[in-house]
Scaffold this active site. Structure first.
Site, mmCIF file in Angstrom:
data_model
loop_
_atom_site.group_PDB
_atom_site.id
_atom_site.type_symbol
_atom_site.label_atom_id
_atom_site.label_comp_id
_atom_site.label_asym_id
_atom_site.label_seq_id
_atom_site.Cartn_x
_atom_site.Cartn_y
_atom_site.Cartn_z
ATOM 1 N N LYS A 189 -14.538 19.539 -34.232
ATOM 2 C CA LYS A 189 -13.424 19.314 -33.300
ATOM 3 C C LYS A 189 -12.958 17.852 -33.366
ATOM 4 O O LYS A 189 -11.758 17.571 -33.379
ATOM 5 C CB LYS A 189 -13.865 19.689 -31.869
ATOM 6 C CG LYS A 189 -14.021 21.199 -31.685
ATOM 7 C CD LYS A 189 -14.743 21.563 -30.388
ATOM 8 C CE LYS A 189 -15.027 23.060 -30.337
ATOM 9 N NZ LYS A 189 -15.817 23.470 -29.164
ATOM 10 N N GLN A 213 -19.276 20.913 -24.258
ATOM 11 C CA GLN A 213 -19.730 21.868 -25.270
ATOM 12 C C GLN A 213 -20.817 22.763 -24.674
ATOM 13 O O GLN A 213 -21.829 22.288 -24.180
ATOM 14 C CB GLN A 213 -20.248 21.126 -26.507
ATOM 15 C CG GLN A 213 -20.627 22.049 -27.651
ATOM 16 C CD GLN A 213 -19.435 22.848 -28.209
ATOM 17 O OE1 GLN A 213 -18.354 22.310 -28.406
ATOM 18 N NE2 GLN A 213 -19.633 24.142 -28.431
ATOM 19 N N ASP A 245 -10.194 23.644 -22.260
ATOM 20 C CA ASP A 245 -10.866 24.895 -22.643
ATOM 21 C C ASP A 245 -10.376 26.065 -21.788
ATOM 22 O O ASP A 245 -10.640 27.224 -22.113
ATOM 23 C CB ASP A 245 -12.390 24.748 -22.490
ATOM 24 C CG ASP A 245 -13.091 24.545 -23.823
ATOM 25 O OD1 ASP A 245 -12.489 24.881 -24.866
ATOM 26 O OD2 ASP A 245 -14.244 24.067 -23.820
#
Ligand code: NAP
Length: 295
Positions: free
Chosen positions: A54, A98, A121
């Site tokens: 990412k 994460q 997200d």
């Protein structure tokens, strides 16, 4: 029939080039670039490699990134403090924690600590609720990537019958909502482990999306000829011929299903690259919204 391969890698590259152009335009107009903050707790190798991918993608698109790396034994307070530091950092427009966290029992609380305006997200309840209501929101990256791959591949969605296998909060359930939204207009059936006779549903579908996390969840007998198949699964299958001792496989019995479907995504190189591209897209969108709210 041999299915057309829906090449997520090249579709994602196209998208990332568009994002890089948008970042360059933003920089020229405002002197600033979007920023992504990442919290990584512990040293799970899969999480580390996702975060590295990412951050590399951010750098390639001209997006600034800041990583807060905490030891696995960090306390709940230390993790929440990292999120708050990113909430307060004006150079950061999007925040990603994460998952999984070493202590999964605090994941919900940590996600809810993210400023919804930076929740790229799309896991914060505010964004989930807004998505369900069809209001502007951050849409979770993997479901958004699935819709984008179908759109860019020219697969008709309006009126299509879609079966989604898997009802997780990060993939299957939000995907079922997105696809059934007004303007997308698919008719969606959501299957899970308690569904009776999944094959009865998948055999009727124009499009089957599998996000179960189990190899061979979808076999050739379960799809009708000409169906479009999207494989979200990423499984590490033991393979002594590989240096790592494993290979990546999806949830679909690829060889047999691709002989029957009209189009199919591979694993790797299908949905995975789209997920990262959608994260960049959401980060640029967050920067736009925050800057237009501030002006
Ligand atoms: P998850 O939280 O474990 O959820 C799996 C879902 O699949 C559950 O709803 C489960 O049903 C259902 N399921 C499992 N086995 C099934 C079966 N045999 N038949 C029908 N339903 C079944 O997994 P997830 O986080 O959604 O991830 C799913 C897969 O996608 C994993 O392989 C993951 O690594 C992959 N993934 C890939 C990306 C990407 O970018 N490519 C991103 C995220 C996830 P119940 O609810 O009844 O238990």
């Amino acid at each position: 029939m041999s299915a057309r391969i829906l090449d997520g890698k090249s579709i994602a590259a196209e998208l990332r080039a568009e994002i890089a152009a948008a970042v360059a335009a933003m920089k020229a107009a405002t002197g600033r670039v979007p920023g992504l903050g990442v919290v990584l707790v512990g040293d799970n190798p899969a999480s580390r490699s996702y975060v590295t991918a990412k951050e590399k993608a951010c750098a390639a698109a001209g997006i600034h990134s800041r990583e807060i790396n905490l030891p696995a034994q960090s306390s709940r307070e230390e993790i929440l403090a990292a999120v708050r530091a990113l909430n307060a950092d004006d150079a950061i427009d999007g925040i990603l924690v994460q998952l999984p966290l070493p202590d999964s029992s605090i994941e919900r609380e940590v996600i809810e600590a993210i400023d919804p305006a930076k929740d790229v997200d799309g896991f914060h309840p505010t964004n989930v609720g807004r998505m369900v209501l069809g209001l502007p929101s951050f849409v979770p990256c993997t479901p958004n990537g699935v819709v984008e791959i179908l759109r860019r591949a020219g697969v008709p969605l309006a009126g299509a019958s879609v079966v989604v296998v898997g009802r997780s909060q990060i993939v299957g359930r939000p995907l079922s909502i997105l696809l059934s939204q007004k303007g997308v207009d698919a008719t969606v059936t959501l299957c899970h482990t308690r569904t009776k006779d999944i094959a009865r549903h998948t055999r009727e579908a124009d499009i089957v999306v599998v996000a179960a996390g189990r190899p061979h969840t979808l076999t050739a007998e379960m799809v009708r000829p000409g169906a479009v198949v999207i494989d979200v699964g990423v499984n590490r299958v033991p393979d002594a011929s590989k240096a790592a001792g494993y290979r990546l496989a999806g949830d679909v019995d690829f060889d047999a299903v691709s002989a029957k479907a009209s189009a199919i995504t591979p694993v790797p190189g299908g949905v995975g690259p789209m997920t990262i591209a959608m994260l960049l897209h959401n980060t640029v969108e967050a920067a736009r919204r925050r800057r237009s709210a501030a002006s």
